[in-house]
Design a protein around this motif. Structure first.
Motif, short mmCIF file in Angstrom:
data_model
loop_
_atom_site.label_atom_id
_atom_site.label_comp_id
_atom_site.label_asym_id
_atom_site.label_seq_id
_atom_site.Cartn_x
_atom_site.Cartn_y
_atom_site.Cartn_z
N CYS A 148 -15.48 9.20 28.81
CA CYS A 148 -14.93 9.77 29.92
C CYS A 148 -14.33 10.47 30.51
O CYS A 148 -13.89 11.64 31.34
CB CYS A 148 -16.02 9.39 30.27
N CYS A 190 -9.87 7.07 32.69
CA CYS A 190 -9.33 6.38 32.99
C CYS A 190 -7.75 6.62 32.20
O CYS A 190 -6.85 6.17 32.50
CB CYS A 190 -9.50 4.72 32.43
N CYS A 208 -10.46 0.40 32.24
CA CYS A 208 -12.13 0.66 31.31
C CYS A 208 -12.92 0.96 31.56
O CYS A 208 -12.92 0.27 31.05
CB CYS A 208 -11.15 1.84 29.76
N ARG A 209 -14.27 2.06 31.57
CA ARG A 209 -15.27 1.22 31.44
C ARG A 209 -15.87 1.57 30.54
O ARG A 209 -17.31 0.90 30.53
CB ARG A 209 -16.06 1.55 32.99
N CYS A 210 -15.94 2.31 30.52
CA CYS A 210 -16.78 2.90 28.85
C CYS A 210 -15.86 2.77 27.12
O CYS A 210 -17.01 2.95 26.19
CB CYS A 210 -16.27 4.96 28.58
S1 FES Z 1 -12.54 6.64 29.21
FE1 FES Z 1 -13.99 6.76 30.48
S2 FES Z 1 -13.23 4.45 32.26
FE2 FES Z 1 -12.05 4.62 30.62
#
Ligand code: FES
Ligand code: FES
Lengths: 775, 163
Positions: free
Chosen positions: B100, B103, B135-137
């Motif tokens: 996304c 972060c 980082c959540r992704c």
């Molecule tokens: S790429 Fe989405 S929070 Fe790290």
């Protein structure tokens, strides 16, 4: 057509914009004289608003408007990000108003202010005086289901938001004749999406009196309709724009901010108002994952054949229905594809409580069901003394299996190969044996192996409508603009869409310009990013549109070259002769003439919709090795592997990224994450990133993975769901590994050290615990 | 209380009148409109707001604007030179460390600070250095790869390419 674009690890289209800071997210836009909106949230879990006094707040210099339930539209609407249902009986539960006269959870939206800046807005909130009449707070599903419990929604007549289930076969007679019946109970905690970007939107009224809302949303076209419904305005007067989104995971597949934001700009004569949640607000004021309590009862034969299963599930949807019961229906309908049961009785209930609202979250009900089912299967395997892998292999479905309730069929299935690969990656047979011997020697650190499987759908058909649009415009230079209504939210859809268009058209990916921003005034209709649907449903729309543009290019080339179109082909952006490969002319030459040729000018475009009535089933598995410290309850992941059958992989690097992120999310689900509430007041205790225990980089092990690439005939390029599925099986696999290591069956997640320690203690593992044997 | 500050942002001298209570993050985003620097929490938990202050990676949401007086700030917008991406930025792209992207600026900034120290790090050292970022992704997998790649061929004393 085999250009090698499909399957390659091509870098994301937006990576450059994101590493340079140029990518603009909703919160990055600042309009001149933009005002700030803020929400007054209820401090009480359940209370009626008797009176709201706003005059002091209104009098504060810099305050432009104060909104309450008395001066905003009072239409009752459903917030779930689903397509509109033409059949009112089948629509989502409508139970929300823009602002409420009854607080239903700590954080409910009572009033709002619009002010010139944040400080003024925050001060104004403090000047609003609300008088409440306290009601009993229902903080568990048991409390809400109790005879005589107050109603969360008086109008609905019950605290049950939904209770539809399904059945297959004659379960009672199968159960009666079975050799064994096994029963277990499970529970999953409330977790939150925690996208790094908080929910944010801004709204204004444009010069044509239309309401424009720029929002961090997964579902712009759906949001438009819901805003129209909430405000009681024609849908065409609403325009939603979606720029870059900083992660969604289902939390932004819901309409949380937009109706109130629209009401805010309407209250100030259309001036722009930004509504940006703080992290603390986001974690309780948007959506969560349902916590579910499950009772499973399974009939099994002597040989380990699964015969019948009964699932009784109670799901806590919190204060508003949101996606509510759909989550339970979806979660409970997908495991059928994995194991071949003769009979199933699925009895879910979705219950209102006075807690934050649960909605869609990555894999939509399946993680809860899979945690219970896959843990239950390991309990059964131990009781029957069968290897857990063998138990599953005996019972997997195959290609040709038809869902008895819907008729939907498995057309590709690599689950056996996934399991074989997982076994090999983790060295299952050898380690199982050696750990058993080591653990018996009595060290307080024990090793264990666990595994779990899943099946999952691609899109929502037949439960939901599936439609996706794609528009391709051939530019004068031979490049194309690709417009889609499907949304890039970080998962990489724009990049795979460009790969698809390039592949089908025979042009390099660099000639495909994806219009990444969705704008409901311009973008083709698509319901958005959810249900792992976009590469499948929208992908097919792109394939059709790209095919149409290609045919038009060849037809145009025929007209200007006098060669029959059917002997022509496009490769590397050239029109070539199919047989010899010799180049006739570049696509760019056709493109230019298609615009400016005095006789033949007819710029080339395609604008198609794909109405899909198929649903491909994805499969996969997790294999994990853990080390459990009996004395501290610490569980360490030594190795973890996810193996997936998601059909053909379109972009290997992006696909791996989806697995990494989903597994990491599942590690939190299994071991650390849970939203906690005071059990008397319902006040949130850890709605911030410090206390909530999101996995950090130090908590995260190396995440191993592989793909078993089947070819799914209904997929546009052989592909099927990938975005959500990898988050389903890690939690039960970890739980099963802890069970294997210790013999203690922990039936609740998250398995935090404290819970594990208490269970170990209760099981007597700590007795005489001081003997330390070297590993 | 209004205060005047003089500081350098991405190589450009700036003079601003700010409120004494404003954070550096607010100044960067809301006054300078350098929106590459993100806000994920505003209270020092997530690392999305990280910028370089005299070469050190710091959460700008915890740093008062007045403290920036006389200092040199580098934001993510200041890393590429003459259209050429920095080694760290290139590594984030090639290793697939971006999803996304919310972060990303924070990670890229901290990685740039590491890189400018001019020596490579072990896996665990990389993790410890990045532990202030969520980082959540990505599950951090490709971020670690990218940071390690951007530290490749670094030996003590060579310095970074973003300075
Ligand atoms: S790429 Fe989405 S929070 Fe790290
Ligand atoms: S915004 Fe500064 S650390 Fe989160």
């Amino acid at each position: 057509m085999a250009s090698g674009i499909i399957g390659a690890s091509l870098p994301r289209l937006d990576a450059m914009a994101k590493v340079t800071g140029k990518a603009k997210y909703t919160g990055d836009y600042f309009l001149a004289d933009m005002l700030v909106g803020k929400i007054l949230r209820s401090p009480y879990a359940h209370a009626r608003v008797i009176n709201i006094e706003t005059s002091e707040a209104e009098a504060l210099p810099g305050v432009e408007a104060v909104l309450t339930h008395e001066n905003v539209p009072g239409n009752i609407y459903a917030t779930a990000g689903h397509p509109h249902s033409l059949d009112p009986e089948r629509g989502d539960v409508a139970d929300k108003t823009i602002l409420t006269s009854k607080a239903r959870f700590v954080g409910d939206e009572i009033a709002a202010v619009v002010a010139v800046d944040e400080i003024t807005a925050a001060r104004a909130l403090k000047l609003i005086k609300v008088e409440y009449e306290m009601l009993e707070a229902l903080l568990s599903t048991e409390a809400a289901l109790r005879e005589g419990a107050p109603l969360v929604h008086d109008e609905r007549g019950s605290n049950i938001a939904g209770s539809a289930g399904y059945h297959v076969g004659d379960i009672d007679s199968v159960m009666q004749q079975a050799d064994f019946i096994f029963s277990d109970e499970f529970e999953t905690g409330i977790v939150q999406h925690c996208a790094l970007e908080n929910h944010v939107s801004y709204a204004y009224i444009d010069e044509d009196e239309r309401i424009v809302i720029v929002s961090s949303t997964q579902i712009p076209h759906i949001a438009r309709r819901i805003v129209g419904q909430a405000l009681g305005l024609p849908w065409g007067r609403i325009r939603i724009i979606k720029p870059y989104v900083g992660g969604g995971f289902g939390g932004k597949q819901d309409v949380c901010l937009e109706p109130l934001n629209a009401a805010m700009t309407m209250a100030v004569g259309g001036r722009p108002v930004k509504l940006e949640l703080t992290r603390e607000e986001y974690m309780i004021g948007t959506r969560t994952r349902h916590s579910v309590k499950l009772k499973l009862k399974t009939a099994v034969s002597n040989e380990g054949k699964l015969l019948a299963i009964q699932v009784d599930a109670v799901s806590n949807t919190g204060a508003y229905a949101s996606h509510g019961h759909s989550v339970m229906l979806a979660g409970g309908s997908k495991f059928k594809y994995l194991y071949n049961f003769d009979a199933i009785r699925y009895m879910p209930r979705t219950v209102y409580t006075n807690l934050p609202v649960a909605g869609a979250m990555r894999a939509y009900g399946s993680p809860q069901i899979a945690f219970a089912l896959e843990s239950h299967l390991d309990n059964i395997a131990v009781k029957l003394d069968i290897d857990p892998v063998e138990l599953r292999l005996k019972n997997f479905n195959r290609v040709g299996y038809k869902d008895p309730n819907t008729g939907n069929q498995i057309l590709s299935c690599g689950v056996r190969e996934c399991v074989e690969r997982g076994k090999e990656l983790i060295d299952w047979d050898k380690k199982r044996q050696s750990f058993k011997e080591k653990n018996e020697r009595g060290s307080h650190k024990k090793r264990g192996l666990g595994m779990a499987c899943f099946s999952y759908g691609t899109g929502t058909y037949p439960a939901g409508l599936e439609v996706a649009g794609a528009r391709i415009i051939l530019n004068q230079d031979g490049s194309v603009q690709l417009q889609i209504g499907a949304t890039e939210i970080g998962q990489g859809s724009d990049t795979v869409f460009a790969q698809m268009a390039a592949e089908t058209m025979g042009i390099p990916m660099g000639m495909v310009n994806v219009v990444s921003t969705q704008d409901t005034d311009i973008s083709p209709f698509d319901t958005g990013s959810y249900a792992s649907r976009q590469t499948y449903i929208t992908g097919m729309a792109i394939r059709k549109a790209a095919g149409e543009v290609k045919n038009k290019i060849l037809e145009f080339a025929r007209r200007i070259s006098d060669l029959p179109a059917d002997c022509l082909e496009i490769a590397d952006a050239n029109i070539i002769l199919k047989d010899s490969g010799s180049i006739i002319m570049p696509v760019a030459a056709v493109a230019l003439q298609s615009y400016y040729d005095r006789q033949n000018s007819e710029p080339i475009t395609a604008d198609i919709s794909n109405n899909a009535r198929v649903n491909a089933i994805s499969f996969g598995t997790t294999f994990v090795e853990v080390e459990v410290d009996i004395k501290t309850g610490q569980i360490e992941i030594i190795e973890i592997f996810n193996v997936h059958d998601s059909g053909k992989i379109i972009n290997r690097q992006l696909a791996e990224g989806q697995v990494h992120g989903a597994v990491s999310m599942a590690l939190g689900y299994a071991l650390s994450e849970e939203l906690l509430f005071d059990n008397k007041t319902g006040k949130p205790l850890n709605n911030n990133l410090l206390d909530y225990k999101l996995p950090t980089i130090l908590d995260t092990p190396v995440i191993g993975l592989d793909f078993i690439e089947t070819f799914e005939p209904t997929g546009p390029y052989g592909n099927k769901a990938l975005g959500e599925p990898p988050t389903i099986s890690p939690a039960p696999a970890i739980r099963n590994a802890v069970f294997d290591a210790t013999g203690v069956a922990i039936n609740r997640i998250p398995i935090r050290p404290q819970l594990a320690f208490e269970k170990f203690k209760a099981a007597g593992l700590l007795e005489g615990g001081d003997q330390v044997v070297p590993d | 209380m209004i205060k005047k500050i003089n500081f350098t942002v991405n190589g450009k001298k700036r003079e601003l009148e700010i409120n004494a209570g404003e954070t550096l993050l607010e100044i960067i985003r809301k006054r300078l409109h350098l929106t590459g620097t993100k806000e994920g929490c505003g209270v020092g938990e997530c690392g999305a707001c990280t910028v370089l202050i005299d070469g050190t990676a710091i959460n700008s949401c915890l740093y008062l604007g007045v403290w920036a007086d006389g200092r040199e700030i580098v934001t993510v917008e200041g890393l590429a030179k003459d259209g050429e991406l920095s080694k760290v930025q290139k590594a984030f792209i090639s290793e697939g460390a971006v999803q996304c992207g919310f972060c990303t600026p924070g990670f890229v900034i901290t990685a740039s600070a590491l890189q400018s120290r001019g020596h490579s790090l072990t896996d665990i050292e990389v993790k410890e250095e990045l532990a202030g970022h969520f980082c959540r992704c990505t599950g951090y997998q490709n971020i670690i790869k990218a940071v390690k790649k951007s530290l490749e061929n670094e030996t003590a004393g060579t310095g970074g390419d973003h300075t």
